[in-house]
Enzyme design. Sequence first.
Site, PDB file in Angstrom:
ATOM      1  N   LYS A  16       0.892  -1.217  -0.120  1.00 21.93           N
ATOM      2  CA  LYS A  16       0.123   0.130   0.010  1.00 21.93           C
ATOM      3  C   LYS A  16       0.940   1.245   0.039  1.00 21.93           C
ATOM      4  O   LYS A  16       0.471   2.314  -0.786  1.00 21.93           O
ATOM      5  CB  LYS A  16      -0.818  -0.042   1.167  1.00 21.93           C
ATOM      6  CG  LYS A  16      -2.073  -0.933   1.240  1.00 21.93           C
ATOM      7  CD  LYS A  16      -2.867  -0.858   2.370  1.00 21.93           C
ATOM      8  CE  LYS A  16      -2.451  -0.991   3.762  1.00 21.93           C
ATOM      9  NZ  LYS A  16      -1.730  -2.049   4.171  1.00 21.93           N
ATOM     10  N   ARG A  91      -9.839   1.113   8.809  1.00 23.22           N
ATOM     11  CA  ARG A  91      -9.540  -0.352   9.329  1.00 23.22           C
ATOM     12  C   ARG A  91     -10.690  -1.158   9.780  1.00 23.22           C
ATOM     13  O   ARG A  91     -10.453  -2.427  10.351  1.00 23.22           O
ATOM     14  CB  ARG A  91      -8.341  -0.124  10.088  1.00 23.22           C
ATOM     15  CG  ARG A  91      -6.882  -0.534   9.420  1.00 23.22           C
ATOM     16  CD  ARG A  91      -5.934  -0.543  10.352  1.00 23.22           C
ATOM     17  NE  ARG A  91      -4.687  -1.050  10.296  1.00 23.22           N
ATOM     18  CZ  ARG A  91      -3.572  -0.696   9.747  1.00 23.22           C
ATOM     19  NH1 ARG A  91      -3.549   0.898   9.101  1.00 23.22           N
ATOM     20  NH2 ARG A  91      -2.502  -1.210   9.941  1.00 23.22           N
ATOM     21  N   ARG A 130      11.641  -6.149   6.259  1.00 22.31           N
ATOM     22  CA  ARG A 130      11.477  -4.746   5.678  1.00 22.31           C
ATOM     23  C   ARG A 130      12.533  -3.800   6.652  1.00 22.31           C
ATOM     24  O   ARG A 130      12.571  -3.987   7.712  1.00 22.31           O
ATOM     25  CB  ARG A 130      10.199  -4.278   6.105  1.00 22.31           C
ATOM     26  CG  ARG A 130       9.689  -2.875   5.897  1.00 22.31           C
ATOM     27  CD  ARG A 130       8.409  -2.776   5.440  1.00 22.31           C
ATOM     28  NE  ARG A 130       7.419  -2.795   6.587  1.00 22.31           N
ATOM     29  CZ  ARG A 130       6.164  -2.657   6.388  1.00 22.31           C
ATOM     30  NH1 ARG A 130       5.718  -2.378   5.322  1.00 22.31           N
ATOM     31  NH2 ARG A 130       5.547  -2.674   7.507  1.00 22.31           N
ATOM     32  N   ARG A 157      11.015  -1.349  11.788  1.00 24.52           N
ATOM     33  CA  ARG A 157       9.888  -0.866  12.678  1.00 24.52           C
ATOM     34  C   ARG A 157       9.762  -1.497  13.916  1.00 24.52           C
ATOM     35  O   ARG A 157       9.816  -2.811  13.935  1.00 24.52           O
ATOM     36  CB  ARG A 157       8.893  -0.859  11.833  1.00 24.52           C
ATOM     37  CG  ARG A 157       8.400   0.543  11.036  1.00 24.52           C
ATOM     38  CD  ARG A 157       7.164   0.155  10.304  1.00 24.52           C
ATOM     39  NE  ARG A 157       5.998  -0.231  10.908  1.00 24.52           N
ATOM     40  CZ  ARG A 157       4.685  -0.224  10.180  1.00 24.52           C
ATOM     41  NH1 ARG A 157       4.672   0.218   8.863  1.00 24.52           N
ATOM     42  NH2 ARG A 157       3.686  -0.672  10.876  1.00 24.52           N
ATOM     43  N   ARG A 168      -0.716  -8.564  13.693  1.00 22.36           N
ATOM     44  CA  ARG A 168      -1.413  -7.568  12.878  1.00 22.36           C
ATOM     45  C   ARG A 168      -2.265  -8.407  11.714  1.00 22.36           C
ATOM     46  O   ARG A 168      -3.290  -7.659  11.279  1.00 22.36           O
ATOM     47  CB  ARG A 168      -0.423  -6.867  12.285  1.00 22.36           C
ATOM     48  CG  ARG A 168       0.332  -5.722  13.391  1.00 22.36           C
ATOM     49  CD  ARG A 168       1.642  -5.190  12.827  1.00 22.36           C
ATOM     50  NE  ARG A 168       1.761  -4.346  11.972  1.00 22.36           N
ATOM     51  CZ  ARG A 168       2.674  -4.340  11.281  1.00 22.36           C
ATOM     52  NH1 ARG A 168       4.108  -4.784  11.407  1.00 22.36           N
ATOM     53  NH2 ARG A 168       2.611  -3.497   9.929  1.00 22.36           N
TER      54      ARG A 168
END
Length: 218
Positions: A16, A91, A130, A157, A168
């Site tokens: 996204k 969400r 990531r 992160r 998540r």
Amino acid sequence: MAELNLILLGPPGAGKGTQAARLTEDFGLPHIATGDILRAAVKAQTDLGREAKRYMDAGELVPDTVITGVILDRIAQDDARDGFLLDGFPRTVEQADSLGAAIERTGRRLTGALLISAPDDVVVRRIIGRRIDPRTGEVYHVDFDPPADASVELVQRDDDSEATVRKRLAVYHQQTEPLISYYDERGLLRRFDGTQAPDDVHAHIRAAISTLQREDEL
Ligand code: AMP
């Protein structure tokens, strides 16, 4: 030209953010990423950040009452006059209802909800690898897309560990996935295969936006 009011939907790691960056360039829309707004608030230690942090660290959603007002204020700002690109909001169905009501109240209309999907095993692999260049915000992957300059110091992160990613994803399936039929029923959903190369996903999204714009002008 009608406003271009877009929502990006999809699991964490579907791409996204990558697509949002491109679409922002294409259409000059503000990229409103709730995750980025919340991380900035955590860093600045504002009331919002203090409230949000424990949920984010646990991989859970911040309560609707905490986030919805922030986003509704944001899309009412001047730079979102011609449209916006929402990334990570709504969400939950409750957030989608609040957004819909606010948009209607102000005489606006949603142009489309763009769903980028990818299977769980793909997004887990992407997210665990990531890494971010803290100076530029550029996103890399340790295996698939390392920085050309190997000396660049990258950070991960806080919520990109495997355990938090699994949480998540579970939250996504449970609380966010119902939005797929929510927007499909309203004729707004367009689907994209997030396992394709970013250039291909981008081309498909651009084509879909052109069609949505034409439909919106009818
Ligand atoms: P993201 O960067 O979009 O993956 O978001 C990171 C974290 O911020 C999420 O795991 C949630 O804790 C929180 N968050 C982001 N957007 C929302 C939202 N619309 N509603 C509730 N929590 C959110």
